[in-house]
Write a protein that holds these residues in place. Structure first.
Motif, mmCIF file in Angstrom:
data_model
loop_
_atom_site.group_PDB
_atom_site.id
_atom_site.type_symbol
_atom_site.label_atom_id
_atom_site.label_comp_id
_atom_site.label_asym_id
_atom_site.label_seq_id
_atom_site.Cartn_x
_atom_site.Cartn_y
_atom_site.Cartn_z
ATOM 1 N N LEU A 172 0.539 3.867 0.699
ATOM 2 C CA LEU A 172 0.162 5.616 1.940
ATOM 3 C C LEU A 172 -1.081 6.153 1.348
ATOM 4 O O LEU A 172 -2.139 7.246 1.168
ATOM 5 C CB LEU A 172 1.602 6.775 1.403
ATOM 6 C CG LEU A 172 2.389 7.240 1.504
ATOM 7 C CD1 LEU A 172 3.015 8.086 0.934
ATOM 8 C CD2 LEU A 172 2.897 7.296 2.746
ATOM 9 N N GLY A 173 -2.128 4.646 0.733
ATOM 10 C CA GLY A 173 -3.440 4.859 0.447
ATOM 11 C C GLY A 173 -4.244 5.173 -0.776
ATOM 12 O O GLY A 173 -4.827 5.242 -0.975
ATOM 13 N N PHE A 174 -2.976 5.539 -1.562
ATOM 14 C CA PHE A 174 -3.151 6.261 -2.930
ATOM 15 C C PHE A 174 -3.142 5.070 -3.890
ATOM 16 O O PHE A 174 -3.963 5.775 -4.580
ATOM 17 C CB PHE A 174 -2.088 7.835 -3.112
ATOM 18 C CG PHE A 174 -2.239 9.097 -1.883
ATOM 19 C CD1 PHE A 174 -3.735 9.434 -2.112
ATOM 20 C CD2 PHE A 174 -1.344 8.693 -1.121
ATOM 21 C CE1 PHE A 174 -4.051 10.340 -1.111
ATOM 22 C CE2 PHE A 174 -1.933 10.002 -0.150
ATOM 23 C CZ PHE A 174 -3.163 11.281 -0.511
ATOM 24 N N ALA A 175 -2.469 4.443 -3.707
ATOM 25 C CA ALA A 175 -2.320 3.580 -4.893
ATOM 26 C C ALA A 175 -1.828 1.796 -3.734
ATOM 27 O O ALA A 175 -0.936 2.313 -3.034
ATOM 28 C CB ALA A 175 -0.990 3.787 -6.066
ATOM 29 N N PRO A 225 -5.505 1.406 -8.055
ATOM 30 C CA PRO A 225 -5.774 2.540 -7.602
ATOM 31 C C PRO A 225 -6.268 1.976 -5.899
ATOM 32 O O PRO A 225 -6.262 0.921 -6.579
ATOM 33 C CB PRO A 225 -6.904 3.044 -8.151
ATOM 34 C CG PRO A 225 -7.069 2.166 -9.315
ATOM 35 C CD PRO A 225 -6.389 1.440 -9.821
ATOM 36 N N GLY A 226 -6.089 2.613 -4.950
ATOM 37 C CA GLY A 226 -6.072 1.954 -3.822
ATOM 38 C C GLY A 226 -7.417 1.447 -3.414
ATOM 39 O O GLY A 226 -7.934 1.476 -1.819
ATOM 40 N N PHE A 227 -8.639 1.499 -4.122
ATOM 41 C CA PHE A 227 -9.810 1.676 -3.470
ATOM 42 C C PHE A 227 -9.959 -0.059 -4.170
ATOM 43 O O PHE A 227 -9.916 -0.252 -5.350
ATOM 44 C CB PHE A 227 -10.903 2.391 -3.744
ATOM 45 C CG PHE A 227 -10.385 2.880 -5.407
ATOM 46 C CD1 PHE A 227 -10.888 2.599 -6.709
ATOM 47 C CD2 PHE A 227 -9.951 4.078 -5.531
ATOM 48 C CE1 PHE A 227 -11.319 2.667 -7.573
ATOM 49 C CE2 PHE A 227 -9.885 4.119 -6.674
ATOM 50 C CZ PHE A 227 -10.469 3.919 -7.838
ATOM 51 N N ASN A 270 1.045 -1.185 -0.217
ATOM 52 C CA ASN A 270 0.014 0.130 -0.044
ATOM 53 C C ASN A 270 1.034 1.425 0.143
ATOM 54 O O ASN A 270 1.680 1.242 0.610
ATOM 55 C CB ASN A 270 -1.152 0.014 1.728
ATOM 56 C CG ASN A 270 -1.898 1.101 1.451
ATOM 57 O OD1 ASN A 270 -1.963 1.918 0.659
ATOM 58 N ND2 ASN A 270 -2.541 0.945 1.975
#
Length: 156
Positions: free
Chosen positions: A125-128, A154-156, A123
């Protein structure tokens, strides 16, 4: 997953062909991983090993077994521990075809491709999600080794 272009214009040459070798579909068949030695020209194609990865219809299957890097070894009591890295053992397979031909799994002549390997996901930093793959392509002529790849999602 199945994705296809159907209808009268589904195989129109003005449309860019769908490609099976993207790292989020079948790993180990990326465009940059092919060399001239992988291509054995025939009368119908300059590189049949690469051409079978394109078409107007795709069918893809992926199987993954994911787990945190340190947890199985008792190094961490938390979910991920000090190193937020996930390991995935995978098997990918797929076939690409056009309207004029059928895949072998449906009684046609178009052969599919497959790969197995291991991936490391981190991960960012939660962005990607950064993913490093080590894949062994099962259906590449002249190539019996491992292919390294990187994918950013993408991080989602």
């Amino acid at each position: 997953m199945h994705y296809g272009r159907y209808g009268a214009g589904g195989d129109d040459r003005r449309l860019f062909p769908l490609f099976l070798g993207y790292p989020n579909l079948v790993r180990g068949y990326d465009v940059g991983s092919f060399q001239s030695a992988d291509c054995l020209p025939t009368a119908a194609s300059e590189c049949p090993a690469f051409d079978r990865l394109t078409g107007s219809r795709l069918l893809v299957a992926n199987l993954e077994f994911r787990f945190p890097l340190l947890r199985p070894f008792g190094a961490s009591q938390g979910m991920y521990g000090p190193i937020p890295v996930e390991v995935a053992l995978f098997a990918d397979g797929g076939v690409a075809w056009n309207r004029s031909e059928k895949p072998a799994i449906f009684g046609g002549a178009r052969e599919g491709v497959g790969s197995v390997g291991v991936a490391f996901r981190v991960n960012l930093l939660g962005f990607a999600i950064g993913q490093f793959d080590i894949a062994h392509p099962l259906n590449r002529p002249g190539r019996h080794g491992w292919v390294f790849g990187f994918n950013l999602a993408p991080g989602f």
